[in-house]
Design a protein around this motif. Structure first.
Motif, PDB file in Angstrom:
ATOM      1  N   HIS A  27       0.821  -1.216   0.000  1.00 36.99           N
ATOM      2  CA  HIS A  27       0.000   0.000   0.000  1.00 36.99           C
ATOM      3  C   HIS A  27       0.862   1.276   0.000  1.00 36.99           C
ATOM      4  O   HIS A  27       0.318   2.377   0.054  1.00 36.99           O
ATOM      5  CB  HIS A  27      -0.915   0.026   1.215  1.00 36.99           C
ATOM      6  CG  HIS A  27      -1.962  -1.032   1.203  1.00 36.99           C
ATOM      7  ND1 HIS A  27      -2.963  -1.071   0.278  1.00 36.99           N
ATOM      8  CD2 HIS A  27      -2.152  -2.111   2.002  1.00 36.99           C
ATOM      9  CE1 HIS A  27      -3.730  -2.122   0.519  1.00 36.99           C
ATOM     10  NE2 HIS A  27      -3.244  -2.770   1.546  1.00 36.99           N
ATOM     11  N   GLY A  28       2.185   1.100  -0.002  1.00 36.37           N
ATOM     12  CA  GLY A  28       3.068   2.264   0.025  1.00 36.37           C
ATOM     13  C   GLY A  28       3.202   2.855   1.415  1.00 36.37           C
ATOM     14  O   GLY A  28       3.566   4.018   1.574  1.00 36.37           O
ATOM     15  N   LEU A  29       2.901   2.044   2.417  1.00 38.69           N
ATOM     16  CA  LEU A  29       3.045   2.524   3.801  1.00 38.69           C
ATOM     17  C   LEU A  29       4.402   2.072   4.339  1.00 38.69           C
ATOM     18  O   LEU A  29       4.773   0.906   4.182  1.00 38.69           O
ATOM     19  CB  LEU A  29       1.910   1.982   4.667  1.00 38.69           C
ATOM     20  CG  LEU A  29       0.510   2.426   4.243  1.00 38.69           C
ATOM     21  CD1 LEU A  29      -0.557   1.679   5.028  1.00 38.69           C
ATOM     22  CD2 LEU A  29       0.326   3.928   4.426  1.00 38.69           C
ATOM     23  N   GLY A  43       5.471   5.822  -0.445  1.00 36.80           N
ATOM     24  CA  GLY A  43       4.408   5.593  -1.428  1.00 36.80           C
ATOM     25  C   GLY A  43       4.939   5.631  -2.847  1.00 36.80           C
ATOM     26  O   GLY A  43       4.588   4.796  -3.687  1.00 36.80           O
ATOM     27  N   HIS A  44       5.797   6.613  -3.124  1.00 38.63           N
ATOM     28  CA  HIS A  44       6.346   6.771  -4.475  1.00 38.63           C
ATOM     29  C   HIS A  44       7.256   5.593  -4.830  1.00 38.63           C
ATOM     30  O   HIS A  44       7.267   5.132  -5.972  1.00 38.63           O
ATOM     31  CB  HIS A  44       7.105   8.093  -4.580  1.00 38.63           C
ATOM     32  CG  HIS A  44       6.237   9.283  -4.280  1.00 38.63           C
ATOM     33  ND1 HIS A  44       5.266   9.709  -5.155  1.00 38.63           N
ATOM     34  CD2 HIS A  44       6.157  10.084  -3.201  1.00 38.63           C
ATOM     35  CE1 HIS A  44       4.630  10.745  -4.622  1.00 38.63           C
ATOM     36  NE2 HIS A  44       5.150  10.980  -3.435  1.00 38.63           N
TER      37      HIS A  44
ATOM     38  N   GLU B  17      -3.543   6.085 -10.016  1.00 31.51           N
ATOM     39  CA  GLU B  17      -4.441   4.991 -10.361  1.00 31.51           C
ATOM     40  C   GLU B  17      -5.458   4.718  -9.250  1.00 31.51           C
ATOM     41  O   GLU B  17      -5.098   4.583  -8.078  1.00 31.51           O
ATOM     42  CB  GLU B  17      -3.602   3.737 -10.602  1.00 31.51           C
ATOM     43  CG  GLU B  17      -4.226   2.792 -11.573  1.00 31.51           C
ATOM     44  CD  GLU B  17      -3.343   1.589 -11.780  1.00 31.51           C
ATOM     45  OE1 GLU B  17      -2.194   1.771 -12.222  1.00 31.51           O
ATOM     46  OE2 GLU B  17      -3.799   0.490 -11.500  1.00 31.51           O
ATOM     47  N   ILE B  72      -7.046   6.993   7.891  1.00 29.06           N
ATOM     48  CA  ILE B  72      -7.213   6.149   6.699  1.00 29.06           C
ATOM     49  C   ILE B  72      -8.324   5.150   6.990  1.00 29.06           C
ATOM     50  O   ILE B  72      -8.260   4.432   7.994  1.00 29.06           O
ATOM     51  CB  ILE B  72      -5.909   5.389   6.373  1.00 29.06           C
ATOM     52  CG1 ILE B  72      -4.752   6.374   6.167  1.00 29.06           C
ATOM     53  CG2 ILE B  72      -6.084   4.506   5.154  1.00 29.06           C
ATOM     54  CD1 ILE B  72      -3.391   5.714   6.199  1.00 29.06           C
ATOM     55  N   MET B  74     -10.220   1.907   5.443  1.00 25.91           N
ATOM     56  CA  MET B  74     -10.195   0.889   4.386  1.00 25.91           C
ATOM     57  C   MET B  74     -11.536   0.177   4.328  1.00 25.91           C
ATOM     58  O   MET B  74     -12.002  -0.323   5.365  1.00 25.91           O
ATOM     59  CB  MET B  74      -9.098  -0.142   4.694  1.00 25.91           C
ATOM     60  CG  MET B  74      -7.734   0.320   4.304  1.00 25.91           C
ATOM     61  SD  MET B  74      -7.538   0.292   2.533  1.00 25.91           S
ATOM     62  CE  MET B  74      -5.848   0.861   2.435  1.00 25.91           C
ATOM     63  N   SER B  96      -9.659   0.378  -3.127  1.00 24.35           N
ATOM     64  CA  SER B  96      -8.927  -0.172  -1.981  1.00 24.35           C
ATOM     65  C   SER B  96      -7.516  -0.640  -2.335  1.00 24.35           C
ATOM     66  O   SER B  96      -6.662  -0.733  -1.458  1.00 24.35           O
ATOM     67  CB  SER B  96      -9.720  -1.313  -1.350  1.00 24.35           C
ATOM     68  OG  SER B  96     -10.002  -2.264  -2.339  1.00 24.35           O
ATOM     69  N   SER B  98      -5.470   1.045  -4.305  1.00 25.88           N
ATOM     70  CA  SER B  98      -4.628   2.203  -4.649  1.00 25.88           C
ATOM     71  C   SER B  98      -3.499   2.351  -3.635  1.00 25.88           C
ATOM     72  O   SER B  98      -3.603   1.861  -2.515  1.00 25.88           O
ATOM     73  CB  SER B  98      -5.462   3.482  -4.623  1.00 25.88           C
ATOM     74  OG  SER B  98      -6.180   3.600  -5.787  1.00 25.88           O
ATOM     75  N   ASN B  99      -2.470   3.070  -4.042  1.00 29.07           N
ATOM     76  CA  ASN B  99      -1.297   3.258  -3.197  1.00 29.07           C
ATOM     77  C   ASN B  99      -1.579   4.319  -2.118  1.00 29.07           C
ATOM     78  O   ASN B  99      -1.635   5.511  -2.397  1.00 29.07           O
ATOM     79  CB  ASN B  99      -0.126   3.682  -4.091  1.00 29.07           C
ATOM     80  CG  ASN B  99       1.185   3.640  -3.378  1.00 29.07           C
ATOM     81  OD1 ASN B  99       1.282   4.040  -2.223  1.00 29.07           O
ATOM     82  ND2 ASN B  99       2.207   3.140  -4.051  1.00 29.07           N
ATOM     83  N   THR B 100      -1.733   3.863  -0.884  1.00 30.43           N
ATOM     84  CA  THR B 100      -2.076   4.765   0.220  1.00 30.43           C
ATOM     85  C   THR B 100      -0.950   5.764   0.510  1.00 30.43           C
ATOM     86  O   THR B 100      -1.209   6.916   0.833  1.00 30.43           O
ATOM     87  CB  THR B 100      -2.380   3.941   1.491  1.00 30.43           C
ATOM     88  OG1 THR B 100      -3.208   2.838   1.140  1.00 30.43           O
ATOM     89  CG2 THR B 100      -3.087   4.763   2.544  1.00 30.43           C
ATOM     90  N   GLY B 101       0.287   5.287   0.380  1.00 27.37           N
ATOM     91  CA  GLY B 101       1.437   6.146   0.661  1.00 27.37           C
ATOM     92  C   GLY B 101       1.493   7.351  -0.258  1.00 27.37           C
ATOM     93  O   GLY B 101       1.816   8.460   0.166  1.00 27.37           O
ATOM     94  N   VAL B 102       1.157   7.132  -1.542  1.00 24.24           N
ATOM     95  CA  VAL B 102       1.159   8.244  -2.501  1.00 24.24           C
ATOM     96  C   VAL B 102       0.054   9.246  -2.127  1.00 24.24           C
ATOM     97  O   VAL B 102       0.259  10.456  -2.202  1.00 24.24           O
ATOM     98  CB  VAL B 102       0.971   7.714  -3.945  1.00 24.24           C
ATOM     99  CG1 VAL B 102       0.700   8.847  -4.913  1.00 24.24           C
ATOM    100  CG2 VAL B 102       2.204   6.963  -4.393  1.00 24.24           C
ATOM    101  N   LEU B 104      -1.082   9.854   0.835  1.00 29.04           N
ATOM    102  CA  LEU B 104      -0.686  10.593   2.039  1.00 29.04           C
ATOM    103  C   LEU B 104       0.273  11.735   1.712  1.00 29.04           C
ATOM    104  O   LEU B 104       0.334  12.723   2.435  1.00 29.04           O
ATOM    105  CB  LEU B 104      -0.031   9.641   3.047  1.00 29.04           C
ATOM    106  CG  LEU B 104      -0.971   8.686   3.784  1.00 29.04           C
ATOM    107  CD1 LEU B 104      -0.179   7.663   4.577  1.00 29.04           C
ATOM    108  CD2 LEU B 104      -1.902   9.448   4.715  1.00 29.04           C
ATOM    109  N   ASP B 105       1.012  11.585   0.620  1.00 24.97           N
ATOM    110  CA  ASP B 105       1.998  12.606   0.232  1.00 24.97           C
ATOM    111  C   ASP B 105       1.469  13.518  -0.873  1.00 24.97           C
ATOM    112  O   ASP B 105       2.181  14.384  -1.365  1.00 24.97           O
ATOM    113  CB  ASP B 105       3.284  11.899  -0.234  1.00 24.97           C
ATOM    114  CG  ASP B 105       4.466  12.842  -0.284  1.00 24.97           C
ATOM    115  OD1 ASP B 105       4.587  13.677   0.632  1.00 24.97           O
ATOM    116  OD2 ASP B 105       5.244  12.763  -1.244  1.00 24.97           O
TER     117      ASP B 105
END
Lengths: 90, 123
Positions: A27-29, A43-44, B17, B72, B74, B96, B98-102, B104-105
């Motif tokens: 999840h990019g966490l 995330g990137h 995405e 967050i 889910m 669900s 999708s990249n959560t980290g992206v 958040l930033d």
């Protein structure tokens, strides 16, 4: 719980050429980071690894190297985990 | 200004995405600005849903772990990422996987717009 991961990250960063390491989930966490890295990049990093793996889905996930004047970043995805290693410039 | 902002946010929406909506609200959940795709569930864009986060963030800030930064949620098919940027609240609705980290930033890519909106909400 994450003691094993922390130990592995510490072992990795002990290498003199390495400035930092970062580990993220699918999840990019950010799961863990050591050294001079920006945790917001988790995330990137996961996103780059996933996009690169899609270039050739039949092959194992590639190692991605991003080279900059300030050093290079190696990214590799393994199952659901992505690791990034920040290398100092030579 | 508003049209330019909409174009910019629509570009961001397409660049990630699974992202279906970006909603910027004030602290009470009143929408200041929103962009969404046709896949976004209608209910999420309503005031009742958006107002809940303001309350939740407020309560979470009282748990003795300093101010709440993000929540967050889910779900089976969706994820809702909500970021507390006083006096604004940012809500992202995405699928669900999708990249959560992206997400958040993501606010780093529209800091200037946020600054302008913050000024409007403050007055």
């Amino acid at each position: 719980m994450e003691r094993n991961l922390e130990k592995h990250l510490e072992d990795t960063i002990r290498n003199p050429d390495i400035a930092g390491v970062l580990c993220t989930d699918e999840h990019g966490l950010c799961l863990g980071a050591k050294g001079n890295v920006n945790k917001d990049a988790a995330g990137h990093i996961a996103s780059i690894a996933e996009s690169a793996a899609r270039l050739n889905p039949n092959m194992p996930a590639p190692v991605i190297c991003i080279e900059t004047e300030g050093g290079s970043i190696l990214i590799k995805k393994e199952d659901k985990i992505t690791m990034a290693i920040y290398k100092q410039p030579n | 200004m508003s049209e330019e902002l909409k174009v910019h946010f629509n570009k961001i929406l397409q660049s990630i995405e699974g992202l279906m909506a970006i909603i910027i609200t004030d602290r009470d959940g009143v929408p200041v600005f929103k962009v969404s795709t046709e896949h976004c569930p209608e209910l999420v864009l309503r005031h009742t849903f958006l107002g809940t986060f303001g309350l939740a963030a407020n309560q979470a800030s009282k748990l003795g772990m300093s101010d709440n930064k993000s929540i967050i949620c889910m779900y089976e098919n969706y994820q809702v990422v909500q970021i507390n940027k006083p006096p604004l609240l940012l809500t992202y609705v995405a699928s669900s996987d999708s990249n959560t980290g992206v997400l958040l930033d993501l606010d780093n890519s529209f800091q200037d717009a946020l600054q302008d909106l913050r000024r409007v909400v403050n007055t």
